[in-house]
Enzyme design. Structure first.
Site, PDB file in Angstrom:
ATOM      1  N   CYS A   1      10.356 -13.106   7.843  1.00  0.00           N
ATOM      2  CA  CYS A   1       9.347 -14.299   6.214  1.00  0.00           C
ATOM      3  C   CYS A   1      11.189 -14.468   5.909  1.00  0.00           C
ATOM      4  CB  CYS A   1       9.108 -13.739   4.868  1.00  0.00           C
ATOM      5  SG  CYS A   1      10.335 -11.898   4.472  1.00  0.00           S
TER       6      CYS A   1
ATOM      7  N   CYS B   1       0.964  -0.982  -0.258  1.00  0.00           N
ATOM      8  CA  CYS B   1       0.033  -0.099  -0.243  1.00  0.00           C
ATOM      9  C   CYS B   1       1.293   0.949  -0.138  1.00  0.00           C
ATOM     10  CB  CYS B   1      -1.139  -0.256   1.225  1.00  0.00           C
ATOM     11  SG  CYS B   1      -2.156  -0.893   1.103  1.00  0.00           S
TER      12      CYS B   1
ATOM     13  N   CYS C   1      13.038  -5.970  10.080  1.00  0.00           N
ATOM     14  CA  CYS C   1      12.428  -7.371  10.634  1.00  0.00           C
ATOM     15  C   CYS C   1      12.387  -8.398   9.091  1.00  0.00           C
ATOM     16  CB  CYS C   1      10.670  -7.077   9.946  1.00  0.00           C
ATOM     17  SG  CYS C   1       9.916  -8.050  10.581  1.00  0.00           S
TER      18      CYS C   1
ATOM     19  N   CYS D   1      10.638  -3.107   7.354  1.00  0.00           N
ATOM     20  CA  CYS D   1      10.357  -4.441   7.161  1.00  0.00           C
ATOM     21  C   CYS D   1      11.740  -4.589   6.124  1.00  0.00           C
ATOM     22  CB  CYS D   1       8.790  -4.374   5.659  1.00  0.00           C
ATOM     23  SG  CYS D   1       8.871  -5.210   4.935  1.00  0.00           S
TER      24      CYS D   1
ATOM     25  N   GLY E   1       0.076  -0.577  -5.115  1.00  0.00           N
ATOM     26  CA  GLY E   1      -0.771  -0.628  -5.069  1.00  0.00           C
ATOM     27  C   GLY E   1      -1.210  -0.501  -6.269  1.00  0.00           C
TER      28      GLY E   1
ATOM     29  N   TYR F   1      12.222  -4.920  -2.775  1.00  0.00           N
ATOM     30  CA  TYR F   1      11.321  -5.294  -3.690  1.00  0.00           C
ATOM     31  C   TYR F   1      10.619  -4.609  -4.189  1.00  0.00           C
ATOM     32  CZ  TYR F   1       7.287  -6.972  -6.290  1.00  0.00           C
ATOM     33  OH  TYR F   1       6.115  -7.739  -7.145  1.00  0.00           O
TER      34      TYR F   1
ATOM     35  N   ASN G   1      -1.537   1.752   6.039  1.00  0.00           N
ATOM     36  CA  ASN G   1      -0.082   0.907   5.526  1.00  0.00           C
ATOM     37  C   ASN G   1       0.092   0.136   6.473  1.00  0.00           C
ATOM     38  OD1 ASN G   1       1.709   0.198   3.570  1.00  0.00           O
ATOM     39  ND2 ASN G   1       2.926   0.669   3.729  1.00  0.00           N
ATOM     40  N   GLY G   2      -0.484  -1.078   6.382  1.00  0.00           N
ATOM     41  CA  GLY G   2       0.381  -2.631   7.374  1.00  0.00           C
ATOM     42  C   GLY G   2      -0.832  -3.135   7.256  1.00  0.00           C
TER      43      GLY G   2
END
Length: 459
Positions: free
Chosen positions: A441, A2, A438, A239, A30, A245, A103-104
Site C-alpha cells: 500500500c 479481523c 508487506c 502487514c 473488528g 495502526y 483473518n485475511g
C-alpha cells in the site's frame, strides 16, 4: 483486519467464556460482528452483528460448552456487512464437523468460487471464508488428514489466510506461508490459546509461548499441542499496518513490541520533520504512542487537544463513508482551553481517505488554535490492499491522487509531513524487527501475484 481466537481448556463450561474474554481483548480488530463455535459431540455456535458484549449473553455459554472453541470478530473486506457473513463458518460433512475463523482476504476468491460451483457446491454467502471452509471439507474428505488438507489448501489459495479451525474436537491454528496476518500461542493453566495478538493471552493471565511462523500450523488434540511445518516460502510479508495502526500497543507481534515500534516512528518523524510549536498532541487513540515519541525527541511538551469518546468505534474500519463522517463528530471533542491561541503539532498514525483528518483539523481550528501542523507516523498510502484492509481502490486513497502539499491544503493544515519509508523501516528495526514486510500500500509492489498490479518477485 479481523481478530481470531482458538481456546482449548479441559473445563468445557469455562472454555467458551475464556474465548469470549479473548475476543473482547481483540475487539479493536473488528466491530461489525462476533461469533464463537465449540465442539461437544457436535459443533454449536452463536454469532451476531455488533460488539462482543452485544452478541453474547450469559445463557449462551451453556449452549457453547465444549473443550475446544474458536472465535472471530469481523471487519468486512470480502463479503457484505451482514449476519450471513459473520464467522466462524460451520459445516457438517462426511469428514466431520468443521468450523473456520479467518483473518485475511483471498485474491483468487472469484476463480475458486466458480470452480467449486462447477463441482456442484452451494454457497449461502459472498464471503471468502466460506470458500476456505468448503475447500477444507473437500480436502479432508480426500484422506481425512489435517496436515494434507492444509497442504492442499496452500496449493490453491492466493492471498492472506491466517485461521483458527475446529475439525471435530481438534483445534488448529494456521498462518499462511508469507505470514500476512499475525498469530501466536499462549499457555493457560491447563490449556492453550491461539490468537491474533498477545494482548489476548495477557488478558486471560496466560503465558506467551511463541508466534506461529508463516506456513506453520499449531494443532491441539486432547490437550496435547504440536507445531507442524506445512509450507515454505521464499519470503515473509507481515502487514506493516499491524505496527502502524491495527495492533494494540501492548501487543508483541513476531517478537516486536508494537509500543516500541510506534514510539520509534514518532522519534524519527520528529527528526525528519521538526516544526516550531507550543506542544505535541495526538489523534486518539492510534496516534498517541507516535506522538509521545515525537514529543520526547523534539523536546516539546505533550498535551491533549482531543478527548475521545470511548464508546465510539474506530472510524476507519466502519464500512460506509456516511457512517465514518458521522462518527468523527461523535468520536472526539476538542479541549478548547488547551488549543486557544496555540501552535500545535498534531500526530496521527496514517491518512487513508482524509475525511476524518480534515474534520478534526477543522474542529481544532474552530476552537481557536493558531496553527495546526500535522505529522503522520507512516508514509503516504498510495495503493489498494487486497489482503484484508478496507482500501480497495486508488480512487478512495487521497495520497494516490494528490501531492503532500495538496493534501495539506485539502485538510486545512498549516503544514503536513509524513514519515519516510526508510524512517518507518528504521523504526521497526530499532524495535527488534526485520526488513521483510508487506509494503504494497506504500510502494505499489505486491508480495503475491495480484492481477493488474506489480508483483515484487522474491529473488
Amino acid at each position: 483486519m479481523c481478530g481470531i481466537v482458538g481456546v482449548y481448556y479441559p473445563d468445557a463450561e469455562l472454555a467458551p467464556r475464556l474465548a469470549y474474554y479473548a475476543l473482547f481483548s481483540l475487539q479493536h480488530r473488528g466491530q461489525e460482528s462476533a461469533g464463537l463455535a465449540s465442539y461437544d459431540n457436535l459443533i454449536r455456535y452463536k454469532k451476531g452483528m455488533g460488539l462482543v458484549t452485544e452478541v453474547f449473553s450469559d445463557e449462551d455459554f451453556d449452549l457453547l460448552a465444549g473443550r475446544s472453541v474458536i472465535g472471530h470478530v469481523r471487519y468486512s473486506t470480502t463479503g457484505l456487512s451482514r449476519i450471513e457473513n459473520a464467522q466462524p463458518f460451520v459445516v457438517k460433512s462426511k469428514a466431520g464437523f468443521i468450523a473456520v475463523a479467518h483473518n485475511g482476504n483471498l485474491v483468487n476468491y472469484t476463480l475458486l468460487r466458480n470452480q467449486l460451483e462447477n463441482e456442484g457446491r452451494v454457497f449461502t454467502t459472498n464471503s471468502d471464508t466460506e470458500i476456505i471452509t468448503q475447500l477444507l471439507s473437500k480436502f479432508l474428505l480426500g484422506n481425512g488428514d489435517v496436515i494434507n488438507a492444509l497442504e492442499n489448501l496452500n496449493s490453491v489459495l492466493i492471498g492472506s489466510y491466517t485461521m483458527t479451525m475446529l475439525v471435530d474436537d481438534t483445534l488448529i491454528g494456521y498462518r499462511d506461508p508469507v505470514g500476512f496476518k499475525p498469530l501466536c500461542v499462549g499457555e493457560l493453566d491447563d490449556g492453550y490459546i491461539i490468537c491474533s495478538e498477545s494482548c489476548a493471552i495477557d488478558a486471560l493471565g496466560g503465558k506467551f509461548v511463541r508466534d506461529v511462523e508463516p506456513g506453520e500450523a499449531v494443532i491441539v488434540r486432547d490437550g496435547e499441542i504440536e507445531f507442524q511445518r506445512i509450507a515454505e516460502s521464499k519470503r515473509r510479508a507481515t502487514c506493516i499496518f499491524e505496527y502502524i495502526y491495527f495492533a494494540r500497543p501492548d501487543s508483541i507481534i513476531d517478537g516486536i513490541s508494537v509500543y516500541e515500534a510506534r514510539t520509534q516512528m514518532g522519534k524519527i518523524l520528529a527528526r525528519e520533520s521538526p516544526v516550531d510549536a507550543d506542544y505535541v498532541s495526538a489523534v486518539p487513540d492510534s496516534g498517541i504512542t507516535a506522538a509521545i515519541g515525537y514529543a520526547e525527541e523534539s523536546g516539546l511538551p505533550y498535551m491533549e487537544s482531543l478527548i475521545k469518546n470511548r464508546y465510539v468505534g474506530r472510524t476507519f474500519i466502519m464500512p460506509a463513508q456516511t457512517l465514518r463522517e458521522l462518527s468523527v463528530r461523535l468520536k472526539v471533542n476538542v479541549v478548547r482551553g488547551n488549543v486557544e491561541g496555540k501552535k500545535i503539532v498534531l500526530v496521527d498514525d496514517s491518512i487513508v481517505r482524509g475525511t476524518t483528518s480534515k474534520r478534526i483539523i477543522e474542529m481544532i481550528k474552530n476552537s481557536g488554535a493558531k496553527e495546526v501542523h500535522v505529522r503522520i507516523g507512516s508514509p503516504p498510502i498510495v495503493a489498494p490492499c487486497y489482503f484484508g484492509i478496507d482500501m480497495k481502490t486508488r480512487e478512495e486513497l487521497i495520497a494516490a491522487n494528490h501531492t503532500v502539499e495538496e493534501i495539506g491544503k485539502i485538510m486545512g493544515a498549516d503544514s503536513l509531513a509524513y514519515l519516510s519509508l526508510s524512517g518507518l523501516l528504521e523504526a521497526i528495526k530499532k524495535a527488534g524487527g526485520r526488513k521483510d514486510y508487506c509494503l504494497a500500500c506504500l510502494t505499489e509492489r505486491y508480495p503475491v501475484p495480484v492481477p493488474g498490479e506489480i508483483y515484487d518477485s522474491p529473488s
